[in-house]
Design an enzyme around this catalytic site. Structure first.
Site, PDB file in Angstrom:
ATOM      1  N   ASP A  62       4.896   2.185 -10.757  1.00  0.00           N
ATOM      2  CA  ASP A  62       3.614   1.554 -10.660  1.00  0.00           C
ATOM      3  C   ASP A  62       2.514   2.613 -10.119  1.00  0.00           C
ATOM      4  O   ASP A  62       1.953   2.492  -9.281  1.00  0.00           O
ATOM      5  CB  ASP A  62       3.703   0.337  -9.564  1.00  0.00           C
ATOM      6  CG  ASP A  62       2.186  -0.335  -9.297  1.00  0.00           C
ATOM      7  OD1 ASP A  62       1.461   0.019 -10.005  1.00  0.00           O
ATOM      8  OD2 ASP A  62       2.144  -1.112  -8.389  1.00  0.00           O
ATOM      9  N   ASP A 202      -2.969  -1.701   1.114  1.00  0.00           N
ATOM     10  CA  ASP A 202      -2.618  -2.313   0.077  1.00  0.00           C
ATOM     11  C   ASP A 202      -2.078  -3.836   0.099  1.00  0.00           C
ATOM     12  O   ASP A 202      -1.144  -3.892   0.982  1.00  0.00           O
ATOM     13  CB  ASP A 202      -1.550  -1.502  -1.014  1.00  0.00           C
ATOM     14  CG  ASP A 202      -1.378  -1.856  -2.310  1.00  0.00           C
ATOM     15  OD1 ASP A 202      -2.171  -2.140  -3.171  1.00  0.00           O
ATOM     16  OD2 ASP A 202      -0.154  -2.089  -2.527  1.00  0.00           O
ATOM     17  N   GLU A 209       7.082 -14.294   4.398  1.00  0.00           N
ATOM     18  CA  GLU A 209       7.474 -15.402   3.377  1.00  0.00           C
ATOM     19  C   GLU A 209       7.877 -16.404   4.301  1.00  0.00           C
ATOM     20  O   GLU A 209       8.598 -16.271   5.454  1.00  0.00           O
ATOM     21  CB  GLU A 209       8.707 -15.003   2.607  1.00  0.00           C
ATOM     22  CG  GLU A 209       8.519 -13.724   1.780  1.00  0.00           C
ATOM     23  CD  GLU A 209       8.756 -12.414   2.238  1.00  0.00           C
ATOM     24  OE1 GLU A 209       9.253 -12.262   3.530  1.00  0.00           O
ATOM     25  OE2 GLU A 209       7.484 -11.659   1.988  1.00  0.00           O
ATOM     26  N   GLU A 244      -7.260  -4.856   1.347  1.00  0.00           N
ATOM     27  CA  GLU A 244      -7.222  -5.297  -0.115  1.00  0.00           C
ATOM     28  C   GLU A 244      -6.532  -6.634   0.056  1.00  0.00           C
ATOM     29  O   GLU A 244      -5.512  -6.966  -0.111  1.00  0.00           O
ATOM     30  CB  GLU A 244      -6.318  -4.397  -0.992  1.00  0.00           C
ATOM     31  CG  GLU A 244      -6.479  -4.847  -2.430  1.00  0.00           C
ATOM     32  CD  GLU A 244      -5.248  -4.722  -3.569  1.00  0.00           C
ATOM     33  OE1 GLU A 244      -5.425  -4.968  -4.525  1.00  0.00           O
ATOM     34  OE2 GLU A 244      -4.169  -4.490  -2.893  1.00  0.00           O
TER      35      GLU A 244
HETATM   36  C1  GLC Z   1      -2.505  -3.255  -5.372  1.00  0.00           C
HETATM   37  C2  GLC Z   1      -2.980  -1.904  -6.236  1.00  0.00           C
HETATM   38  C3  GLC Z   1      -2.281  -1.793  -7.669  1.00  0.00           C
HETATM   39  C4  GLC Z   1      -0.697  -1.792  -7.476  1.00  0.00           C
HETATM   40  C5  GLC Z   1      -0.226  -3.166  -6.278  1.00  0.00           C
HETATM   41  C6  GLC Z   1       1.245  -3.198  -5.956  1.00  0.00           C
HETATM   42  O1  GLC Z   1      -3.041  -4.215  -6.019  1.00  0.00           O
HETATM   43  O2  GLC Z   1      -4.149  -1.774  -6.305  1.00  0.00           O
HETATM   44  O3  GLC Z   1      -2.401  -0.823  -8.311  1.00  0.00           O
HETATM   45  O4  GLC Z   1      -0.009  -2.041  -8.468  1.00  0.00           O
HETATM   46  O5  GLC Z   1      -1.256  -3.149  -5.395  1.00  0.00           O
HETATM   47  O6  GLC Z   1       1.145  -2.210  -5.190  1.00  0.00           O
END
Ligand code: GLC
Length: 541
Positions: A62, A202, A209, A244
């Site tokens: 990722d 992030d 959970e 985020e």
């Molecule tokens: C966030 C990041 C993305 C990533 C995800 C999992 O949404 O912006 O790029 O794949 O987290 O870590």
């Protein structure tokens, strides 16, 4: 560097993908030293803080959000020494640096997970979330819909299922285990001690959970995040946490707490609505979402954006709006990914300079501070033939030389440079645009400079201004102490003639900050204006 603890409240952010920015070693991958070489460019644009996408050792399933070691730098990018050099070089130029803090999960290659899967008695077993069945947490949505069938994946070695909100190569950490908290404080300390100015945290909604919930935004999650903040405030005042949380405004609001959780949060829902407004010529979606946005504490700030390294997410829209957005902006199936659109700003807006500028006008004048995605300042294109989100992560286009000036490599680059007739690096590049005072680059630079000079545009109060009930006009006043700016934007492809009701005491002549054009206010009926298609004015009052 300016030592104002609230620096982030009026900073200009730039999202920088190290692999794509500049290759100093000629191996086809951008690296940290490469970024150092380009800091003057970033400075010249007016950027105050760069956000570096993950630079840690990772199998890159990722693109680095699958971390295999929280304390290192991926060999492609350089070393910890290079990282320090980058932070120092940035600070010398008054540029701050924030990095990703990936709390929710690790890579399955992380030694913790390797130990965890290998033995039930390992102390690391409980670092992750295991189950004998797939029955738990059935109310939880799948985020990577195009690739994942379940949030549970069977692990043969472990003899159990493990929980993951993203790819199955990214097992979720178990925040019910206090050891995991301790590990994350250690990680933060390590990078903060290297001098970074904060983190973009992030995927924070998903840390805990709980049965019977959608496992997002849980009270336990907020309690943990408040501890992170208290730690930062105690030992690293002035460093920031940027959240985020791809959620509705009322669900993001708690991430600011009473000014004791996140300093900043991305405003996800306003982003697709900017595209809706420009495509439909109707500002209603933007108005509705901002009216639905709660106020936040004084020491907090929204972060607005037009695009980022992910797909243009359509999670925070209705099903009907999503279908409409796909139809309008992603006519071909390969342009879509999960619940979003994997394209860049300029191609989305038909490479129409007027629309690109208008979108940026909204970005720089709505409440919040803007973050610019690398390359969008020169209108870079995308490559929808690359998989996943890689099509919006192609090499930065510096000049017309081979490899777009990004790399001296003879062989392949990590991804091909954009080479088509419209967006190809031969035409769209920094060198060409710097030399042309009419270029998009210079317009964005001027918008940034204007925002930085205006207290009103930075942190001023926000008021809608009525424009004859004309839905194509989006007008608002930003005002701080002695500074007021009236922003008027025509979202449509047609000329609009309108009269704006202005507050009393407005002078007879108003000047557009960007063009210096003067506009006369006509009598007491207000301001009569004729706006060209997609025209925007930032009028100093
Ligand atoms: C966030 C990041 C993305 C990533 C995800 C999992 O949404 O912006 O790029 O794949 O987290 O870590």
């Amino acid at each position: 560097m300016n030592d104002n603890l609230l620096w982030y409240k009026n900073a200009i952010f730039y999202e920088l993908y190290v692999r794509a920015f500049n290759d100093s070693r000629g191996d086809g991958h951008g690296d940290l030293r490469g970024v150092v070489e380009k800091l003057d460019y970033v400075k010249e644009l007016g950027v105050d803080c760069i956000w570096l996408l993950p630079i840690y050792p990772s199998p890159l399933e990722d693109d680095g959000y699958d971390i295999a070691d929280y304390y290192g730098v991926h060999a492609d990018y350089g070393t910890i020494e290079d990282f320090k050099a980058l932070v120092n070089a940035a600070h010398e130029r008054d540029i701050r640096v924030i990095a990703d803090l990936v709390l929710n999960h690790t890579s399955d290659q992380h030694p913790w997970f390797q130990a965890a899967r290998a033995g039930r008695n390992s102390k690391y077993r409980d670092y992750y979330v295991w189950s004998d069945t797939k029955d738990k947490y059935q109310d939880v949505r799948i985020i990577f819909l195009d690739t994942e069938e379940s949030n549970w994946t069977w692990d043969e070695t472990a003899g159990q299922y493990f929980w993951h909100r993203f790819y199955s190569s990214q097992p979720d950490l178990n925040y019910d285990n206090p050891q995991v908290h301790a590990e994350m404080f250690k990680v933060m300390k390590f990078w903060l001690d290297l001098g970074i100015d904060g983190f973009r945290a992030d995927a924070v909604p998903y840390l805990y959970e709980r049965e019977g919930t959608n496992c997002e935004n849980l009270p336990e999650t907020h309690a943990f995040l408040k501890k992170l903040r208290a730690f930062m405030d105690k030992y690293y005042p002035g460093r920031i946490l940027l959240c985020e949380a791809n959620q509705w405004p009322e669900d993001v609001r708690p991430y600011f707490g009473d000014g004791d959780e996140f300093h900043m949060g991305f405003h996800f829902p306003v982003m697709p609505r900017i595209y809706m407004a420009i495509r439909s010529g109707d500002g209603t979606p933007v108005i509705d979402i901002l009216n639905r946005t709660p106020t936040i504490p004084d020491n907090c700030q929204w972060c607005t954006f037009l695009r980022n390294h992910d797909e243009l997410t359509l999670e925070m829209v209705t099903e009907e709006e999503r279908q409409w957005m796909w139809q309008e902006y992603a006519p071909e199936p390969r342009m879509r990914l999960n619940l979003g659109i994997r394209r860049r700003l300029a191609p989305l807006l038909d490479n129409d300079r007027r629309k690109i500028e208008l979108a940026n006008s909204l970005l720089f004048t709505l409440p919040g501070v803007p973050i610019v995605y690398y390359g969008d300042e020169i209108g870079m294109g995308d490559n929808v033939w690359l998989s996943d989100r890689n099509g919006v992560r192609t090499p930065m286009q510096w000049d017309a030389s081979p490899n777009a000036g990004f790399s001296k490599a003879d062989g392949d680059l990590y991804a091909p440079v954009i080479d088509d007739a419209v967006f190809g690096y031969q035409k769209v590049n920094v060198e060409v645009q710097r030399a042309d005072s009419d270029s998009l680059y210079h317009t964005i630079k001027a918008m940034i400079a204007a925002k930085k000079q205006s207290a009103a545009l930075q942190n001023g109060d926000f008021f809608w201004v009525e424009g004859d009930g004309n839905k194509s006009i989006l007008a608002y006043l930003r005002s701080a102490d002695k500074d007021s700016v009236l922003v008027v934007q025509n979202l449509s492809a047609d000329e609009q003639v309108l009269t704006l009701k202005l507050p009393a005491g407005v002078p007879e002549k108003l000047k557009d900050i960007l063009s210096e054009k003067e506009i006369s206010v006509s009598g007491d009926s207000g301001l009569s204006l004729t706006l060209q298609p997609f025209e925007y004015l930032w009028l100093q009052i």
